[in-house]
Write a protein that holds these residues in place. Structure first.
Motif, PDB file in Angstrom:
ATOM      1  N   VAL A   1      15.768   7.806 -13.885  1.00 30.90           N
ATOM      2  CA  VAL A   1      15.498   6.526 -13.240  1.00 30.90           C
ATOM      3  C   VAL A   1      14.043   6.145 -13.472  1.00 30.90           C
ATOM      4  O   VAL A   1      13.182   7.031 -13.599  1.00 30.90           O
ATOM      5  N   GLN A   2      13.787   4.861 -13.545  1.00 26.82           N
ATOM      6  CA  GLN A   2      12.418   4.393 -13.735  1.00 26.82           C
ATOM      7  C   GLN A   2      11.635   4.469 -12.426  1.00 26.82           C
ATOM      8  O   GLN A   2      12.232   4.417 -11.334  1.00 26.82           O
ATOM      9  N   PRO A   3      10.335   4.577 -12.512  1.00 27.52           N
ATOM     10  CA  PRO A   3       9.520   4.544 -11.283  1.00 27.52           C
ATOM     11  C   PRO A   3       9.827   3.297 -10.466  1.00 27.52           C
ATOM     12  O   PRO A   3       9.981   2.205 -11.018  1.00 27.52           O
ATOM     13  N   GLY A   4       9.953   3.495  -9.164  1.00 28.39           N
ATOM     14  CA  GLY A   4      10.322   2.405  -8.274  1.00 28.39           C
ATOM     15  C   GLY A   4      11.807   2.280  -8.044  1.00 28.39           C
ATOM     16  O   GLY A   4      12.245   1.513  -7.173  1.00 28.39           O
ATOM     17  N   GLY A   5      12.586   3.016  -8.804  1.00 27.34           N
ATOM     18  CA  GLY A   5      14.037   2.949  -8.683  1.00 27.34           C
ATOM     19  C   GLY A   5      14.579   3.786  -7.542  1.00 27.34           C
ATOM     20  O   GLY A   5      13.826   4.401  -6.778  1.00 27.34           O
ATOM     21  N   SER A   6      15.902   3.812  -7.441  1.00 33.92           N
ATOM     22  CA  SER A   6      16.585   4.521  -6.357  1.00 33.92           C
ATOM     23  C   SER A   6      17.706   5.386  -6.895  1.00 33.92           C
ATOM     24  O   SER A   6      18.301   5.089  -7.947  1.00 33.92           O
ATOM     25  N   LEU A   7      17.989   6.436  -6.153  1.00 35.52           N
ATOM     26  CA  LEU A   7      19.140   7.294  -6.418  1.00 35.52           C
ATOM     27  C   LEU A   7      19.693   7.766  -5.078  1.00 35.52           C
ATOM     28  O   LEU A   7      18.938   7.888  -4.104  1.00 35.52           O
ATOM     29  N   ARG A   8      20.972   8.066  -5.058  1.00 37.19           N
ATOM     30  CA  ARG A   8      21.586   8.663  -3.877  1.00 37.19           C
ATOM     31  C   ARG A   8      22.224   9.978  -4.281  1.00 37.19           C
ATOM     32  O   ARG A   8      23.157  10.010  -5.088  1.00 37.19           O
ATOM     33  N   LEU A   9      21.709  11.052  -3.726  1.00 41.39           N
ATOM     34  CA  LEU A   9      22.248  12.380  -3.996  1.00 41.39           C
ATOM     35  C   LEU A   9      23.313  12.727  -2.961  1.00 41.39           C
ATOM     36  O   LEU A   9      23.227  12.320  -1.803  1.00 41.39           O
ATOM     37  N   SER A  10      24.279  13.504  -3.413  1.00 40.84           N
ATOM     38  CA  SER A  10      25.356  13.944  -2.525  1.00 40.84           C
ATOM     39  C   SER A  10      25.517  15.453  -2.635  1.00 40.84           C
ATOM     40  O   SER A  10      25.397  16.016  -3.723  1.00 40.84           O
ATOM     41  N   CYS A  11      25.785  16.083  -1.527  1.00 49.29           N
ATOM     42  CA  CYS A  11      26.031  17.524  -1.484  1.00 49.29           C
ATOM     43  C   CYS A  11      27.397  17.731  -0.845  1.00 49.29           C
ATOM     44  O   CYS A  11      27.601  17.333   0.313  1.00 49.29           O
ATOM     45  N   ALA A  12      28.308  18.333  -1.601  1.00 51.09           N
ATOM     46  CA  ALA A  12      29.654  18.603  -1.099  1.00 51.09           C
ATOM     47  C   ALA A  12      29.776  20.079  -0.756  1.00 51.09           C
ATOM     48  O   ALA A  12      29.477  20.937  -1.600  1.00 51.09           O
ATOM     49  N   ALA A  13      30.218  20.345   0.457  1.00 51.43           N
ATOM     50  CA  ALA A  13      30.401  21.731   0.899  1.00 51.43           C
ATOM     51  C   ALA A  13      31.872  22.126   0.798  1.00 51.43           C
ATOM     52  O   ALA A  13      32.759  21.308   1.031  1.00 51.43           O
ATOM     53  N   SER A  14      32.114  23.386   0.444  1.00 47.93           N
ATOM     54  CA  SER A  14      33.485  23.859   0.286  1.00 47.93           C
ATOM     55  C   SER A  14      34.156  24.144   1.625  1.00 47.93           C
ATOM     56  O   SER A  14      35.385  24.258   1.695  1.00 47.93           O
ATOM     57  N   GLY A  15      33.343  24.266   2.656  1.00 48.80           N
ATOM     58  CA  GLY A  15      33.871  24.536   3.979  1.00 48.80           C
ATOM     59  C   GLY A  15      33.172  23.699   5.021  1.00 48.80           C
ATOM     60  O   GLY A  15      32.299  22.889   4.699  1.00 48.80           O
ATOM     61  N   SER A  16      33.538  23.916   6.247  1.00 49.71           N
ATOM     62  CA  SER A  16      32.962  23.118   7.321  1.00 49.71           C
ATOM     63  C   SER A  16      31.468  23.364   7.482  1.00 49.71           C
ATOM     64  O   SER A  16      31.004  24.487   7.366  1.00 49.71           O
ATOM     65  N   ILE A  17      30.745  22.275   7.723  1.00 46.95           N
ATOM     66  CA  ILE A  17      29.316  22.389   8.025  1.00 46.95           C
ATOM     67  C   ILE A  17      29.044  21.986   9.466  1.00 46.95           C
ATOM     68  O   ILE A  17      27.898  21.901   9.890  1.00 46.95           O
ATOM     69  N   SER A  18      30.113  21.752  10.219  1.00 48.94           N
ATOM     70  CA  SER A  18      29.964  21.280  11.591  1.00 48.94           C
ATOM     71  C   SER A  18      29.184  22.252  12.456  1.00 48.94           C
ATOM     72  O   SER A  18      28.452  21.850  13.357  1.00 48.94           O
TER      73      SER A  18
END
Length: 114
Positions: free
Chosen positions: A12-29
């Motif tokens: 991404v260029q400077p000033g841009g945006s990204l959205r990262l996602s983390c998927a867990a295999s089990g409950s994180i509650s």
């Protein structure tokens, strides 16, 4: 043990945006605090942002006002919205419990460059 898979990185260029996602295999509650970490080339891994089950957040000074962490326990996911990206944000980004007691995933590469 819960396995973690990060995604959403890219170039991404400077000033841009990204959205990262983390998927867990089990409950994180039951995990009180989850966090995003990053490791730049030649540097130690550092914490970027933390979120508790109650929604309390904490950010590294370098990303305050630019990054937003969130979690969705029902979907077993943790997110990191990154805005106004700078070249110094270039790193491999990981999610983990806070403190990081789970096995590390592969991470997702974020490169900020023009």
């Amino acid at each position: 043990q819960v396995q973690l898979v990060e995604s959403g990185g890219g170039l991404v260029q400077p000033g841009g945006s990204l959205r990262l996602s983390c998927a867990a295999s089990g409950s994180i509650s039951s995990i009180f605090a989850m966090g995003w970490y990053r490791q730049a080339p030649g540097k130690q891994r550092e914490v970027v942002a933390i979120i508790t089950n109650g929604g309390t957040t904490n950010y590294a000074d370098s990303v305050k006002g630019r990054f937003t962490i969130s979690r969705d326990n029902a979907k077993k996911r943790v997110y990191l919205q990154m805005n106004s990206l700078k070249s110094e944000d270039t790193a491999v980004y990981y999610c983990n419990q806070s403190p990081p007691l789970l096995h590390w995933g592969q991470g997702t590469q974020v490169t900020v460059s023009s």
